[in-house]
Design a protein around this motif. Structure first.
Motif, PDB file in Angstrom:
ATOM      1  N   LEU B  59       0.485  -0.833  -0.434  1.00  0.00           N
ATOM      2  CA  LEU B  59       0.058   0.279  -0.229  1.00  0.00           C
ATOM      3  C   LEU B  59       0.548   0.600  -0.107  1.00  0.00           C
ATOM      4  CD1 LEU B  59      -2.729  -1.065   2.607  1.00  0.00           C
ATOM      5  CD2 LEU B  59      -3.250  -0.182   0.585  1.00  0.00           C
ATOM      6  N   LEU B  60       1.812   1.276   0.581  1.00  0.00           N
ATOM      7  CA  LEU B  60       2.438   2.673   0.826  1.00  0.00           C
ATOM      8  C   LEU B  60       3.510   2.697  -0.583  1.00  0.00           C
ATOM      9  CD1 LEU B  60       4.452   2.405   4.601  1.00  0.00           C
ATOM     10  CD2 LEU B  60       2.773   4.173   3.533  1.00  0.00           C
ATOM     11  N   ARG B  61       3.740   1.528  -0.776  1.00  0.00           N
ATOM     12  CA  ARG B  61       5.030   1.863  -2.453  1.00  0.00           C
ATOM     13  C   ARG B  61       3.667   2.071  -3.285  1.00  0.00           C
ATOM     14  NH1 ARG B  61       8.069  -2.897  -4.893  1.00  0.00           N
ATOM     15  NH2 ARG B  61       5.210  -3.857  -5.327  1.00  0.00           N
ATOM     16  N   VAL B  62       2.330   2.116  -3.438  1.00  0.00           N
ATOM     17  CA  VAL B  62       1.379   2.254  -4.204  1.00  0.00           C
ATOM     18  C   VAL B  62       1.172   3.574  -4.178  1.00  0.00           C
ATOM     19  CG1 VAL B  62      -0.911   1.946  -5.283  1.00  0.00           C
ATOM     20  CG2 VAL B  62       0.036  -0.218  -5.104  1.00  0.00           C
ATOM     21  N   ALA B  63       0.647   4.028  -2.951  1.00  0.00           N
ATOM     22  CA  ALA B  63       0.725   5.934  -2.275  1.00  0.00           C
ATOM     23  C   ALA B  63       1.709   6.221  -3.038  1.00  0.00           C
ATOM     24  CB  ALA B  63       0.464   5.096  -1.126  1.00  0.00           C
ATOM     25  N   ILE B  64       2.848   6.196  -2.987  1.00  0.00           N
ATOM     26  CA  ILE B  64       3.717   6.695  -3.039  1.00  0.00           C
ATOM     27  C   ILE B  64       4.180   7.196  -4.445  1.00  0.00           C
ATOM     28  CG2 ILE B  64       6.287   7.790  -2.667  1.00  0.00           C
ATOM     29  CD1 ILE B  64       6.679   5.789  -0.324  1.00  0.00           C
ATOM     30  N   ASN B  65       4.120   6.286  -5.463  1.00  0.00           N
ATOM     31  CA  ASN B  65       3.798   6.101  -6.990  1.00  0.00           C
ATOM     32  C   ASN B  65       2.735   6.947  -7.326  1.00  0.00           C
ATOM     33  OD1 ASN B  65       5.809   4.887  -6.726  1.00  0.00           O
ATOM     34  ND2 ASN B  65       4.845   2.763  -7.155  1.00  0.00           N
ATOM     35  N   GLU B  66       1.533   6.920  -6.722  1.00  0.00           N
ATOM     36  CA  GLU B  66       0.434   7.991  -6.688  1.00  0.00           C
ATOM     37  C   GLU B  66       0.855   9.333  -6.622  1.00  0.00           C
ATOM     38  OE1 GLU B  66      -2.552   7.751  -8.000  1.00  0.00           O
ATOM     39  OE2 GLU B  66      -2.676   5.263  -8.167  1.00  0.00           O
ATOM     40  N   CYS B  67       1.282   9.899  -5.725  1.00  0.00           N
ATOM     41  CA  CYS B  67       1.806  10.940  -5.064  1.00  0.00           C
ATOM     42  C   CYS B  67       2.933  11.975  -6.132  1.00  0.00           C
ATOM     43  CB  CYS B  67       2.542  10.855  -3.533  1.00  0.00           C
ATOM     44  SG  CYS B  67       1.290  10.867  -1.911  1.00  0.00           S
ATOM     45  N   LYS B  68       3.749  10.744  -6.262  1.00  0.00           N
ATOM     46  CA  LYS B  68       4.660  11.226  -7.498  1.00  0.00           C
ATOM     47  C   LYS B  68       3.642  11.692  -9.097  1.00  0.00           C
ATOM     48  CE  LYS B  68       8.994   8.666  -5.402  1.00  0.00           C
ATOM     49  NZ  LYS B  68       9.898   7.966  -6.383  1.00  0.00           N
ATOM     50  N   ASP B  69       3.144  10.470  -9.362  1.00  0.00           N
ATOM     51  CA  ASP B  69       2.474  10.855 -10.864  1.00  0.00           C
ATOM     52  C   ASP B  69       1.834  12.456 -10.256  1.00  0.00           C
ATOM     53  OD1 ASP B  69       3.462   9.413 -11.505  1.00  0.00           O
ATOM     54  OD2 ASP B  69       1.454   7.439 -11.130  1.00  0.00           O
ATOM     55  N   ALA B  70       0.914  12.371  -9.403  1.00  0.00           N
ATOM     56  CA  ALA B  70       0.544  13.799  -9.318  1.00  0.00           C
ATOM     57  C   ALA B  70       1.500  15.092  -8.506  1.00  0.00           C
ATOM     58  CB  ALA B  70      -0.463  13.689  -7.391  1.00  0.00           C
ATOM     59  N   LEU B  71       2.532  14.599  -8.114  1.00  0.00           N
ATOM     60  CA  LEU B  71       3.805  15.987  -8.371  1.00  0.00           C
ATOM     61  C   LEU B  71       3.594  16.003  -9.517  1.00  0.00           C
ATOM     62  CD1 LEU B  71       5.983  15.281  -5.352  1.00  0.00           C
ATOM     63  CD2 LEU B  71       4.502  16.586  -5.477  1.00  0.00           C
ATOM     64  N   LYS B  72       4.286  15.202 -10.681  1.00  0.00           N
ATOM     65  CA  LYS B  72       5.164  15.289 -11.909  1.00  0.00           C
ATOM     66  C   LYS B  72       3.494  15.959 -12.674  1.00  0.00           C
ATOM     67  CE  LYS B  72       7.466  11.451 -13.293  1.00  0.00           C
ATOM     68  NZ  LYS B  72       7.703  10.059 -13.683  1.00  0.00           N
ATOM     69  N   ALA B  73       2.284  15.780 -12.669  1.00  0.00           N
ATOM     70  CA  ALA B  73       1.480  16.491 -13.349  1.00  0.00           C
ATOM     71  C   ALA B  73       1.236  17.296 -12.530  1.00  0.00           C
ATOM     72  CB  ALA B  73       0.152  15.644 -12.639  1.00  0.00           C
ATOM     73  N   ALA B  74       1.552  17.570 -11.271  1.00  0.00           N
ATOM     74  CA  ALA B  74       1.535  19.438 -11.007  1.00  0.00           C
ATOM     75  C   ALA B  74       2.342  20.256 -11.648  1.00  0.00           C
ATOM     76  CB  ALA B  74       1.402  19.579  -9.541  1.00  0.00           C
ATOM     77  N   ARG B  75       3.663  19.902 -11.706  1.00  0.00           N
ATOM     78  CA  ARG B  75       4.628  20.426 -12.541  1.00  0.00           C
ATOM     79  C   ARG B  75       4.463  20.437 -13.973  1.00  0.00           C
ATOM     80  NH1 ARG B  75       8.318  16.910 -10.527  1.00  0.00           N
ATOM     81  NH2 ARG B  75       8.348  15.302 -11.630  1.00  0.00           N
ATOM     82  N   ALA B  76       3.669  19.586 -14.352  1.00  0.00           N
ATOM     83  CA  ALA B  76       3.358  20.252 -15.875  1.00  0.00           C
ATOM     84  C   ALA B  76       2.167  20.778 -16.707  1.00  0.00           C
ATOM     85  CB  ALA B  76       2.383  19.015 -16.483  1.00  0.00           C
ATOM     86  N   LYS B  77       1.528  21.381 -15.144  1.00  0.00           N
ATOM     87  CA  LYS B  77       1.060  22.468 -15.087  1.00  0.00           C
ATOM     88  C   LYS B  77       1.427  23.763 -13.977  1.00  0.00           C
ATOM     89  CE  LYS B  77      -2.759  19.525 -14.800  1.00  0.00           C
ATOM     90  NZ  LYS B  77      -4.348  19.118 -13.090  1.00  0.00           N
ATOM     91  N   ASN B  78       2.455  23.270 -13.986  1.00  0.00           N
ATOM     92  CA  ASN B  78       3.699  24.421 -13.636  1.00  0.00           C
ATOM     93  C   ASN B  78       2.788  25.290 -12.256  1.00  0.00           C
ATOM     94  OD1 ASN B  78       5.562  25.709 -13.892  1.00  0.00           O
ATOM     95  ND2 ASN B  78       4.792  27.516 -15.213  1.00  0.00           N
TER      96      ASN B  78
END
Lengths: 326, 164
Positions: B59-78
């Protein structure tokens, strides 16, 4: 715990608990998804059953038609009963066949499509920028016009290790650079300096890549970014090192320091910078060299203590020739 | 899909740990999405876990990967880091001790963790907060063991510098 700060971290984070409303919303959303799936499955089963029923009915109808069409009279009846909207099997088969001219056009269209795909693939793989990174792992990334890494090159064994760990191929430069920075700094010693050398003809692309490089490589330690040319890159590779090391090697040679290219190639950028500083090679000297190169990297927010000139920010020079000051 | 009781049990047992990991990476409103996606993946995944620790690590590994994806999306949206950090001020984190002292402490700690960059944030978080060993983190993050040791050591040092 090992110390007070680490205890603080654990204590503070353990004060956070999953709020009940969020837990409830999460469970509700999962149950909604379960219901949706069950509905889809039921709908799918119904469709499949209907499909079986329709096929069975169609097979029975075909069989009846086949039997009755064995007599010539009934065959005539069938032909006449079919309107223009219901093509015979022969007509349907004909519809799939092209005329001779149509076939040529179709083949030409296919060839044009293949040619377009090949041209796109070639265009996609065409390098427009080379980003060399020297720490002591030294690597070079080749970027296409979408800033996607289409080629990697390790300039030493540590560089190969870093590339194996970061797997940069077919990734956007920004993302690949972040992972590569982590992998390189893990291999390098503490206090490592990252030197990024960008070979790119387009001013805007260079400025964008320099900004991304500073952001990615400057997050975890000292990093410098500068511009290079294809000739200088080639000369550096011929000497078995990256551009930043090659520049340091040339500067040391010009200052009369007895050092071989192999020695330079095996040293880290931190060691080379320290060596330049030990020999009191004025950073302005190198700055002039870069100004002479015409890439204007002498200005910016550099505050390091080594041989400067590899500064952040984009420059403004427009000169030509690697050693224009000579 | 897993039975509802199984999902509720996992939420009770590991909900806090997953939520903490999420808010350590992303603001509370993104953390809720990450938490929902994590438990949805858990619900859809019929894989049997050998024990509760195995389940928690997954669960922790999946959650951290989900968060990293969200951060990537936030970076893409600047989306700026500052605007994301501002949301630490809200009361969505689920801090049970309502004293201002704790809230300030949590905000400060989360900011310090953010300042570490990633790596070593994940490695330090899993080691310090969840108490995982370097070999376990190596398996969870697909990173060589020696690299994990190196990042934990550097991350701890940097965290001490930031907090002191």
């Amino acid at each position: 715990m090992a110390n007070n700060e680490e205890y603080q971290v654990k204590e503070a984070i353990e004060a956070i608990h999953l709020p009940d409303d969020i837990a409830a919303r999460t469970l509700a959303s999962i149950e909604a998804k379960r219901k949706q799936q069950e509905n889809e499955r039921t709908a799918g089963l119904l469709t499949a059953q209907e499909g079986i029923h329709v096929n069975k009915h169609a097979r029975q109808k075909d069989k009846a038609v086949e039997e009755s069409s064995n007599s010539p009279a009934s065959r005539h009846e069938i032909e006449t009963s079919k309107g223009p909207g219901s093509p015979t099997p022969q007509k349907r088969r004909k519809a799939l066949h092209f005329t001779k001219g149509g076939r040529i056009v179709a083949i030409a269209a296919c060839l044009a499509l293949v040619a377009c795909l090949i041209a796109d693939a070639v265009d996609f793989l065409r390098p427009v920028a080379y980003v060399g990174i020297d720490v002591n792992p030294s690597v070079e990334l080749t970027l296409n016009r979408f800033d996607i890494v289409v080629g990697t090159r390790a300039l030493n064994d540590d560089g190969q290790r870093a590339l194996d760990e970061a797997s940069c191929m077919w990734r956007v430069f920004d993302d690949a650079a972040r992972d590569l920075d982590g992998a390189m700094r893990a291999i390098a010693d503490e206090g490592a300096v990252v030197e990024v050398s960008i070979d790119c003809d387009n001013e805007n692309r260079y400025a964008a890549l320099a900004a991304q490089s500073n952001d990615c490589f400057g997050r975890n330690g000292e990093a410098h970014c500068n511009r290079t040319s294809a000739e200088e890159r080639q000369a550096a590779h011929n000497s078995g090192m990256g551009v930043a090391k090659y520049r340091a090697y040339q500067t040391l040679q010009e200052a009369g320091v007895n050092i071989s290219a192999e020695e330079c190639a095996s040293m880290s950028m931190r060691e080379l910078r320290d060596l330049l500083a030990e020999n009191e090679i004025d950073k302005n000297e190198e700055k002039n060299e870069h100004a002479g190169m015409g890439y204007g990297q002498g200005r910016g927010d550099h505050n390091g203590n080594g041989a400067g000139g590899h500064d952040h920010g984009s420059g403004s020079g427009n000169g030509n020739g690697k050693h224009a000051q000579k | 899909m897993r039975p509802s009781e199984d999902i509720s049990r996992a939420m009770n047992e590991h909900g806090d740990a997953v939520w903490r990991a999420c808010v350590a990476y992303v603001p509370a409103h993104d953390a809720e999405d990450a938490l929902q996606n994590t438990f949805l993946k858990f619900a859809m995944n019929d894989q049997a876990f050998s024990n509760a620790e195995h389940e928690k690590a997954w669960l922790l590994r999946v959650a951290i990967n989900e968060c990293k994806d969200a951060l990537k999306a936030a970076r893409a949206k600047n989306i700026s880091l500052e605007s994301r950090l501002e949301t630490y001020n809200d009361h969505l984190l689920g801090i049970q001790d309502d004293s201002t002292q704790t809230e300030i402490g949590v905000k400060r700690i989360l900011e310090a963790m953010d300042a570490l960059g990633d790596p070593p944030k994940t490695q330090v978080y899993l080691a310090l907060v969840e108490g995982y060993t370097a070999p376990e983190i190596s398996e969870m993050t697909n990173m060589p063991e020696n690299t994990v040791y190196s990042w934990i050591s550097r991350g701890r040092k940097r965290l001490r510098e930031v907090l002191s």
